[in-house]
Design a protein around this motif. Structure first.
Motif, mmCIF file in Angstrom:
data_model
loop_
_atom_site.group_PDB
_atom_site.id
_atom_site.type_symbol
_atom_site.label_atom_id
_atom_site.label_comp_id
_atom_site.label_asym_id
_atom_site.label_seq_id
_atom_site.Cartn_x
_atom_site.Cartn_y
_atom_site.Cartn_z
ATOM 1 N N SER A 11 -48.514 66.647 4.335
ATOM 2 C CA SER A 11 -49.451 66.394 3.186
ATOM 3 C C SER A 11 -50.076 65.425 3.386
ATOM 4 N N TYR A 66 -53.017 76.181 5.525
ATOM 5 C CA TYR A 66 -53.105 75.059 4.438
ATOM 6 C C TYR A 66 -53.822 75.255 3.033
ATOM 7 N N ALA A 80 -49.445 72.366 -1.961
ATOM 8 C CA ALA A 80 -48.219 72.714 -1.453
ATOM 9 C C ALA A 80 -48.030 73.524 -0.648
ATOM 10 N N GLU A 97 -48.992 78.918 1.023
ATOM 11 C CA GLU A 97 -49.662 77.635 0.468
ATOM 12 C C GLU A 97 -50.214 77.830 -0.743
ATOM 13 N N GLU A 105 -45.327 73.283 -6.174
ATOM 14 C CA GLU A 105 -44.164 73.381 -4.980
ATOM 15 C C GLU A 105 -43.114 74.414 -5.418
ATOM 16 N N SER A 129 -43.635 70.934 1.815
ATOM 17 C CA SER A 129 -44.155 69.777 1.594
ATOM 18 C C SER A 129 -45.557 69.656 0.414
ATOM 19 N N SER A 130 -45.625 68.731 -0.364
ATOM 20 C CA SER A 130 -46.565 68.725 -1.460
ATOM 21 C C SER A 130 -47.132 67.291 -1.897
ATOM 22 N N SER A 145 -52.084 70.391 1.955
ATOM 23 C CA SER A 145 -50.742 70.232 2.391
ATOM 24 C C SER A 145 -50.881 71.530 3.617
#
Length: 150
Positions: A11, A66, A80, A97, A105, A129-130, A145
């Motif tokens: 991210s 993404y 996220a 995503e 998230e 991941s965020s 992200s």
């Protein structure tokens, strides 16, 4: 036929008076700004191995799932990405995503769980991941992200 062997999850955040430059700075912050991204749908190949860093020459092609979000002053948001790894390494996993004005998230984690259930696969691990972003005066702020594969 190209099947990625490795992946990482990142991210990043960037800001600029230009939207596209804010996006570019977010890519740089995430560590993927010097690669050519090819957007893909959300499947992680069987046996794909996690790497902390990308070991490709700058300018190489990275496949990427993404989410991005761009905000201005007075706005906020988040992006996220989550990846579900199956217990059976001979099976593919999924990537989801999302971006929103709110924290996403938990949403991408839930989407991974539902998608794996729909495929009849059990989950060994979910990685996520965020990033949260907030607008600032006279600039665009971008969050990204991504799961990138090579």
């Amino acid at each position: 036929m190209i099947t990625p062997q490795y992946y990482t999850i990142v991210s990043g955040r960037g800001e600029s008076k230009y939207k596209l430059v804010a996006f570019d700075k977010a890519l740089l912050d995430a560590g993927i700004g010097d690669y050519n991204l090819v957007k893909v749908s959300s499947i992680i190949p069987p046996g794909c191995i996690f790497r902390e860093t990308i070991d490709l020459s700058k300018g190489s092609i990275l496949y990427a799932a993404y989410a991005e979000k761009i905000v201005q002053e007075g706005q906020s948001g988040s992006t996220a990405v989550a990846i579900a790894i199956p217990t059976d390494s001979d099976k593919n996993g999924v990537i989801f995503e999302d971006s929103s004005d709110n924290n996403v998230e938990n949403i991408v984690r839930d989407m991974c769980q539902e998608a794996m259930f729909n495929r009849g696969k059990s989950i060994a691990n979910i990685k996520c991941s965020s990033i949260a972003i907030k607008g600032i005066p006279d600039k665009y702020v971008c969050g990204i992200s991504a799961v990138v594969m090579w």
